[in-house]
Scaffold this active site. Structure first.
Site, PDB file in Angstrom:
ATOM      1  N   HIS A   1       0.902  -1.264   0.151  1.00 30.77           N
ATOM      2  CA  HIS A   1       0.081   0.083  -0.086  1.00 30.77           C
ATOM      3  C   HIS A   1       0.805   1.245   0.072  1.00 30.77           C
ATOM      4  CE1 HIS A   1      -2.753   2.810   2.259  1.00 30.77           C
ATOM      5  NE2 HIS A   1      -3.589   2.655   0.883  1.00 30.77           N
ATOM      6  N   HIS A  31      -0.636  10.755  -2.342  1.00 31.85           N
ATOM      7  CA  HIS A  31      -1.936  10.460  -1.788  1.00 31.85           C
ATOM      8  C   HIS A  31      -2.752  11.580  -1.462  1.00 31.85           C
ATOM      9  CE1 HIS A  31      -5.022   9.520   1.086  1.00 31.85           C
ATOM     10  NE2 HIS A  31      -5.228   8.321   0.539  1.00 31.85           N
TER      11      HIS A  31
END
Length: 257
Positions: free
Chosen positions: A17, A61
Site C-alpha cells: 500500500h 496520496h
C-alpha cells in the site's frame, strides 16, 4: 470492447500500500525509495496519483502537501517541477511523477494505480488527470491496472486507455466518513452500480466490509476481489476468506501460491 481482464499477477502477489513504506527507514509512502524497496522484495505496488497545476500525474496520496512535506496548501496549485523539488518528510526524495515511478518499476512487479477523486464527490471529471495517466501508461510494458473511487474516472479511462485493466475502489461509504457527500449518493455507491458501465474487471474493497452482499455476488460471478488496507496478519486471514488478494502495510505480507 470486451472488458480487459486483470493480470493473474495481481491475484497472487501481495500489493504494498503506497509502496513498501517505512519512514523509520527513510521510505515514506509513495516515494521512490518505497517503490524501490517493494520491487526488491518482489511485492506488487499500489500507488496514488494527483494532478499538478500543469496537468501532470503526480504520485502522491493527499490533496494537500501539509501531512507529508514541510510545505502547505494544495498539491494542484504547484507545477510538476516545483513538486519534484519538495522533499517528503524523512526522505531525500521529492514528489515523483507517474512516468518517473513507471521507470523505477519497469514492469518487474504488478502496479495498481489509484486515480484520486479530484472533488471527493464522485462527480463527472474533466479528464485531465485521467489523460495524463493514460499518456504515461501508453508506452509502459508490464502488469498495470487503474482504479478509482470515482466511477467517472474509470469510464474516462475506458476511452483513453482501453487496453489497461480497470477497477473500482469501493467500501461501505459511511456518510459520516464521507461527508459532505450526500447520504443518498453514499447509499447508491455502496451498491457498486457503475461496475458494468465502467467496463470494470475488478474491485478493491474495504476489508472490513468484504461480507457485503454486493461484493459476494460479484465474486460469485467470477469478478476478482482485491481489498484494502490490511495492517496485521489476523486481518489478512479474515480478508482472504473472500478477497483474492490484499493491499497491505506495516508488516511483511506472505506470498501465496
Amino acid at each position: 470492447m470486451p472488458v480487459v481482464a486483470l493480470p493473474q499477477a495481481f491475484l497472487h502477489i501481495p500489493l504494498a500500500h503506497r509502496a513498501l513504506h517505512d519512514r523509520s527507514q527513510r521510505r515514506p509512502e509513495n516515494s521512490p525509495a518505497a517503490i524501490r524497496a517493494a520491487v526488491a522484495a518482489g511485492y506488487g505496488i499500489e500507488i496514488d496519483v494527483q494532478l499538478s497545476a500543469d496537468g501532470q500525474a503526480m504520485v502522491f496520496h493527499d490533496d494537500d502537501l501539509d501531512r507529508l512535506t514541510a510545505e502547505k496548501g494544495p498539491l494542484h496549485a504547484r507545477s510538476a517541477a516545483d513538486l519534484g523539488r519538495i522533499l517528503l518528510h524523512d526522505s531525500d526524495d521529492g514528489i515523483p511523477t507517474l512516468p518517473q515511478v513507471l521507470a523505477l518499476v519497469a514492469g518487474r512487479v504488478p502496479l495498481l494505480i489509484e486515480i484520486k477523486d479530484q472533488d471527493r464527490m464522485s462527480g463527472p471529471v474533466k479528464g485531465v488527470l485521467e489523460a495524463a495517466t493514460a499518456k504515461a501508461l501508453a508506452s509502459y510494458h508490464g502488469p498495470a491496472a487503474v482504479m478509482s473511487f470515482n466511477p467517472h474516472s474509470i469510464i474516462a479511462m475506458a476511452a483513453l486507455a482501453p487496453a489497461i485493466p480497470r477497477g473500482l475502489t469501493t467500501c461501505g461509504f459511511d456518510p459520516k466518513e464521507w461527508a459532505p457527500m450526500p447520504e443518498v449518493l453514499c447509499a447508491a455507491l455502496r451498491e457498486i452500480p457503475d461496475f458494468t458501465r465502467a467496463e470494470a474487471s475488478f474491485i478493491s474493497h474495504d476489508w472490513t466490509d468484504l461480507d457485503r452482499r454486493r461484493v459476494t455476488d460479484l465474486k460469485a460471478q467470477g469478478t476478482p476481489i482485491l481489498c484494502w488496507t490490511i495492517k496485521f496478519p489476523t486481518a489478512e486471514a479474515f480478508a482472504r476468506k473472500i478477497a483474492d488478494n490484499i493491499t497491505f502495510e506495516g508488516y511483511a505480507a506472505p506470498f501465496t501460491a
